[in-house]
Motif scaffolding. Structure first.
Motif, PDB file in Angstrom:
ATOM      1  N   ASP A  20      -7.282   3.665   1.229  1.00 52.07           N
ATOM      2  CA  ASP A  20      -8.179   3.278   2.322  1.00 52.07           C
ATOM      3  C   ASP A  20      -8.052   1.794   2.658  1.00 52.07           C
ATOM      4  OD1 ASP A  20      -9.131   5.866   2.385  1.00 52.07           O
ATOM      5  OD2 ASP A  20     -10.922   5.442   1.203  1.00 52.07           O
ATOM      6  N   ALA A  21      -7.757   1.002   1.629  1.00 54.83           N
ATOM      7  CA  ALA A  21      -7.603  -0.446   1.833  1.00 54.83           C
ATOM      8  C   ALA A  21      -6.213  -0.814   2.360  1.00 54.83           C
ATOM      9  CB  ALA A  21      -7.877  -1.193   0.526  1.00 54.83           C
ATOM     10  N   GLY A  22      -5.366   0.205   2.551  1.00 54.89           N
ATOM     11  CA  GLY A  22      -4.028  -0.051   3.094  1.00 54.89           C
ATOM     12  C   GLY A  22      -3.059  -0.662   2.108  1.00 54.89           C
ATOM     13  N   LYS A  23      -3.252  -0.386   0.828  1.00 54.73           N
ATOM     14  CA  LYS A  23      -2.394  -0.981  -0.192  1.00 54.73           C
ATOM     15  C   LYS A  23      -1.068  -0.218  -0.323  1.00 54.73           C
ATOM     16  CE  LYS A  23      -5.541  -3.972  -1.455  1.00 54.73           C
ATOM     17  NZ  LYS A  23      -5.371  -5.423  -1.159  1.00 54.73           N
ATOM     18  N   TYR A  24      -0.012  -0.980  -0.635  1.00 56.88           N
ATOM     19  CA  TYR A  24       1.267  -0.423  -1.045  1.00 56.88           C
ATOM     20  C   TYR A  24       1.345  -0.664  -2.554  1.00 56.88           C
ATOM     21  CZ  TYR A  24       3.057  -0.086   3.790  1.00 56.88           C
ATOM     22  OH  TYR A  24       3.252   0.243   5.110  1.00 56.88           O
ATOM     23  N   PHE A  25       1.580   0.377  -3.352  1.00 57.13           N
ATOM     24  CA  PHE A  25       1.538   0.187  -4.794  1.00 57.13           C
ATOM     25  C   PHE A  25       2.417   1.203  -5.517  1.00 57.13           C
ATOM     26  CE2 PHE A  25      -1.954   2.913  -3.546  1.00 57.13           C
ATOM     27  CZ  PHE A  25      -1.985   3.923  -4.487  1.00 57.13           C
ATOM     28  N   THR A  26       2.657   0.952  -6.785  1.00 63.65           N
ATOM     29  CA  THR A  26       3.467   1.845  -7.600  1.00 63.65           C
ATOM     30  C   THR A  26       2.627   2.407  -8.740  1.00 63.65           C
ATOM     31  OG1 THR A  26       4.220   0.104  -9.115  1.00 63.65           O
ATOM     32  CG2 THR A  26       5.536   0.479  -7.141  1.00 63.65           C
ATOM     33  N   ILE A  27       2.882   3.670  -9.054  1.00 56.76           N
ATOM     34  CA  ILE A  27       2.307   4.299 -10.242  1.00 56.76           C
ATOM     35  C   ILE A  27       3.451   4.426 -11.238  1.00 56.76           C
ATOM     36  CG2 ILE A  27       1.157   6.326 -11.204  1.00 56.76           C
ATOM     37  CD1 ILE A  27       0.025   6.901  -8.442  1.00 56.76           C
ATOM     38  N   ASN A  28       3.531   3.499 -12.160  1.00 55.35           N
ATOM     39  CA  ASN A  28       4.618   3.541 -13.137  1.00 55.35           C
ATOM     40  C   ASN A  28       4.033   3.760 -14.527  1.00 55.35           C
ATOM     41  OD1 ASN A  28       3.968   0.626 -12.257  1.00 55.35           O
ATOM     42  ND2 ASN A  28       4.758   0.327 -14.330  1.00 55.35           N
ATOM     43  N   ARG A  29       4.379   4.906 -15.100  1.00 53.46           N
ATOM     44  CA  ARG A  29       3.917   5.310 -16.418  1.00 53.46           C
ATOM     45  C   ARG A  29       5.073   5.995 -17.139  1.00 53.46           C
ATOM     46  NH1 ARG A  29       0.401   2.655 -14.695  1.00 53.46           N
ATOM     47  NH2 ARG A  29      -1.872   2.868 -14.885  1.00 53.46           N
ATOM     48  N   ALA A  30       4.899   6.202 -18.431  1.00 60.74           N
ATOM     49  CA  ALA A  30       5.933   6.860 -19.236  1.00 60.74           C
ATOM     50  C   ALA A  30       6.163   8.292 -18.750  1.00 60.74           C
ATOM     51  CB  ALA A  30       5.522   6.862 -20.712  1.00 60.74           C
ATOM     52  N   ARG A  31       7.252   8.867 -19.208  1.00 59.89           N
ATOM     53  CA  ARG A  31       7.562  10.257 -18.876  1.00 59.89           C
ATOM     54  C   ARG A  31       6.408  11.171 -19.270  1.00 59.89           C
ATOM     55  NH1 ARG A  31      11.619   9.933 -15.293  1.00 59.89           N
ATOM     56  NH2 ARG A  31      13.355   8.683 -16.061  1.00 59.89           N
ATOM     57  N   GLN A  32       6.202  12.196 -18.452  1.00 59.60           N
ATOM     58  CA  GLN A  32       5.202  13.236 -18.720  1.00 59.60           C
ATOM     59  C   GLN A  32       3.804  12.659 -18.911  1.00 59.60           C
ATOM     60  OE1 GLN A  32       7.347  15.291 -21.994  1.00 59.60           O
ATOM     61  NE2 GLN A  32       7.583  16.992 -20.565  1.00 59.60           N
ATOM     62  N   LYS A 167      -0.087   3.679   6.631  1.00 59.57           N
ATOM     63  CA  LYS A 167      -1.364   3.178   6.127  1.00 59.57           C
ATOM     64  C   LYS A 167      -1.217   2.699   4.692  1.00 59.57           C
ATOM     65  CE  LYS A 167      -5.863   2.612   5.760  1.00 59.57           C
ATOM     66  NZ  LYS A 167      -6.584   1.553   6.505  1.00 59.57           N
ATOM     67  N   SER A 168      -0.481   3.482   3.898  1.00 59.47           N
ATOM     68  CA  SER A 168      -0.281   3.146   2.484  1.00 59.47           C
ATOM     69  C   SER A 168       1.036   3.763   2.031  1.00 59.47           C
ATOM     70  CB  SER A 168      -1.457   3.696   1.657  1.00 59.47           C
ATOM     71  OG  SER A 168      -1.273   3.460   0.278  1.00 59.47           O
ATOM     72  N   VAL A 169       1.653   3.138   1.060  1.00 57.40           N
ATOM     73  CA  VAL A 169       2.872   3.670   0.439  1.00 57.40           C
ATOM     74  C   VAL A 169       2.671   3.682  -1.069  1.00 57.40           C
ATOM     75  CG1 VAL A 169       5.335   3.329   0.011  1.00 57.40           C
ATOM     76  CG2 VAL A 169       4.399   2.889   2.291  1.00 57.40           C
ATOM     77  N   TYR A 192      21.999  -7.255  -4.782  1.00 59.41           N
ATOM     78  CA  TYR A 192      20.837  -8.086  -4.486  1.00 59.41           C
ATOM     79  C   TYR A 192      19.568  -7.300  -4.783  1.00 59.41           C
ATOM     80  CZ  TYR A 192      17.351 -10.629  -1.803  1.00 59.41           C
ATOM     81  OH  TYR A 192      16.221 -11.295  -1.415  1.00 59.41           O
ATOM     82  N   ASN A 193      18.670  -7.892  -5.526  1.00 51.70           N
ATOM     83  CA  ASN A 193      17.427  -7.223  -5.871  1.00 51.70           C
ATOM     84  C   ASN A 193      16.252  -8.041  -5.373  1.00 51.70           C
ATOM     85  OD1 ASN A 193      15.594  -5.416  -7.156  1.00 51.70           O
ATOM     86  ND2 ASN A 193      15.356  -6.933  -8.768  1.00 51.70           N
ATOM     87  N   SER A 194      15.570  -7.539  -4.376  1.00 55.90           N
ATOM     88  CA  SER A 194      14.386  -8.203  -3.859  1.00 55.90           C
ATOM     89  C   SER A 194      13.158  -7.479  -4.386  1.00 55.90           C
ATOM     90  CB  SER A 194      14.387  -8.167  -2.326  1.00 55.90           C
ATOM     91  OG  SER A 194      13.203  -8.724  -1.817  1.00 55.90           O
ATOM     92  N   PRO A 195      12.502  -8.013  -5.407  1.00 56.86           N
ATOM     93  CA  PRO A 195      11.325  -7.334  -5.965  1.00 56.86           C
ATOM     94  C   PRO A 195      10.290  -7.059  -4.874  1.00 56.86           C
ATOM     95  CG  PRO A 195      11.988  -9.145  -7.376  1.00 56.86           C
ATOM     96  CD  PRO A 195      12.788  -9.266  -6.117  1.00 56.86           C
ATOM     97  N   TRP A 196       9.643  -5.926  -4.996  1.00 58.28           N
ATOM     98  CA  TRP A 196       8.679  -5.485  -3.985  1.00 58.28           C
ATOM     99  C   TRP A 196       7.372  -6.226  -4.216  1.00 58.28           C
ATOM    100  CZ3 TRP A 196       5.826  -0.272  -3.450  1.00 58.28           C
ATOM    101  CH2 TRP A 196       5.621   0.038  -2.108  1.00 58.28           C
ATOM    102  N   ASN A 197       7.353  -7.519  -3.866  1.00 61.98           N
ATOM    103  CA  ASN A 197       6.219  -8.360  -4.247  1.00 61.98           C
ATOM    104  C   ASN A 197       4.990  -8.162  -3.380  1.00 61.98           C
ATOM    105  OD1 ASN A 197       7.167  -9.539  -1.944  1.00 61.98           O
ATOM    106  ND2 ASN A 197       7.729 -11.489  -2.888  1.00 61.98           N
ATOM    107  N   ILE A 198       5.030  -7.169  -2.504  1.00 63.21           N
ATOM    108  CA  ILE A 198       3.825  -6.841  -1.735  1.00 63.21           C
ATOM    109  C   ILE A 198       2.961  -5.828  -2.478  1.00 63.21           C
ATOM    110  CG2 ILE A 198       4.963  -7.291   0.462  1.00 63.21           C
ATOM    111  CD1 ILE A 198       5.197  -4.223   0.790  1.00 63.21           C
ATOM    112  N   ALA A 199       3.490  -5.250  -3.535  1.00 61.21           N
ATOM    113  CA  ALA A 199       2.798  -4.149  -4.202  1.00 61.21           C
ATOM    114  C   ALA A 199       1.530  -4.621  -4.912  1.00 61.21           C
ATOM    115  CB  ALA A 199       3.726  -3.467  -5.202  1.00 61.21           C
ATOM    116  N   ALA A 200       0.432  -3.909  -4.663  1.00 58.80           N
ATOM    117  CA  ALA A 200      -0.821  -4.194  -5.364  1.00 58.80           C
ATOM    118  C   ALA A 200      -0.727  -3.688  -6.798  1.00 58.80           C
ATOM    119  CB  ALA A 200      -1.987  -3.513  -4.644  1.00 58.80           C
ATOM    120  N   ASP A 201      -1.435  -4.341  -7.695  1.00 63.61           N
ATOM    121  CA  ASP A 201      -1.460  -3.892  -9.089  1.00 63.61           C
ATOM    122  C   ASP A 201      -2.221  -2.578  -9.193  1.00 63.61           C
ATOM    123  OD1 ASP A 201      -0.051  -6.063 -10.048  1.00 63.61           O
ATOM    124  OD2 ASP A 201      -1.853  -7.271 -10.347  1.00 63.61           O
TER     125      ASP A 201
END
Length: 278
Positions: A20-32, A167-169, A192-201
């Protein structure tokens, strides 16, 4: 419908607040750890308010990352197939038809720039905001095309007040896209690696709490009437797994399907006790 599952509605509400806040973020967790399960649940949870597109990069073979043209054609095809699973407005249907009729995806000049222009046009035509979710992003993270794709996502986000954008990614995988440098093999460090520094925690706890485990056990108890002390077994499961979703489910499965058969004449009633647990 098929499995005993923890109620994650509270977690979905927390994630929706980021959307709802329009955040772009990653869900990174261990397998399974329940990433895919969460995305599928979130897909259904968001559909009343948003158009939701859920893609899985695990279904993109290596050839799809050969170059920007091949990737862009594959991406828009999968994107539109997923988008059409929503109930679309006539205006958005027309926008899709116009894009399909006006684009030759075999044209080598159709690449990431053109792809994101089309995605922006779709966002403009949609009366509801579009949320993009991509699972298994790690399967693409060794590819320069994927890194370029992240760069375009970043550019679209930065310019979202000037041209329509998602709206969100949400990207899901084991690795955080901010640290993809660690995934690139030594012989490919020239990439070239451009870290996705827009991502919310993303700080939402995805492990199961004792209360959530107890809720799942209560559903099981309604069907099997073992007489278990639900709170006691929930605490034991939590103490021995720290709430790791796969371990919780796996221990329950073993107790239900394997141990009960070889235990005694009381079967499940003996297994779902403190003594049976140990």
């Amino acid at each position: 419908e098929e499995h005993y599952m923890v109620d994650i509605s509270g977690r979905l509400e927390e994630i929706k607040s980021l959307v709802d806040a329009g955040k772009y973020f990653t869900i990174n967790r261990a397998r399974q750890y329940g990433k895919t399960t969460t995305l599928r649940a979130l897909y259904r949870y968001l559909q009343k308010e948003y158009y939701v597109v859920l893609l899985d990069f695990q279904t993109f073979d290596n050839d799809k990352f050969e170059n920007g043209n091949v990737f862009s054609a594959a991406f828009i095809n999968s994107f539109l197939r997923s988008l059409k699973r929503n109930t679309l407005s006539p205006e958005l249907e027309d926008a899709i038809k116009n894009i399909l009729h006006s684009t030759d995806y075999t044209d080598k000049y159709f690449s990431l720039k053109e792809l994101f222009e089309q995605l922006s046009d779709l966002c403009a035509a949609a009366e509801k905001k579009i949320v993009l979710m991509i699972d298994e992003v790690d399967s693409a993270s060794n590819n320069q095309v994927f890194l370029d794709f992240l760069g375009q996502l970043r550019a679209q986000y930065i310019n979202r007040f000037q041209q329509p954008a998602f709206k969100s990614v949400i990207l899901a995988g084991v690795y955080d896209v901010k640290n993809l440098r660690h995934k690139i093999r030594p012989d490919e460090e020239h990439k070239y690696n451009s870290p996705w520094n827009i991502a919310a925690d993303f700080k939402i706890d995805m492990s199961f709490s004792k209360t959530e485990i107890a809720g799942m056990l209560q559903e099981y108890e309604k069907d099997h009437h073992t007489g278990m002390n639900v709170d006691e077994i929930a605490i034991l499961l939590y103490q021995h797994t720290s709430g790791y979703p796969f371990l919780v489910s796996r221990l329950c499965q073993i107790m239900d399907e394997d141990i009960a058969i070889n235990y005694d004449e009381n079967g499940l009633k003996s297994v779902w006790t403190r003594q049976g647990f140990f």
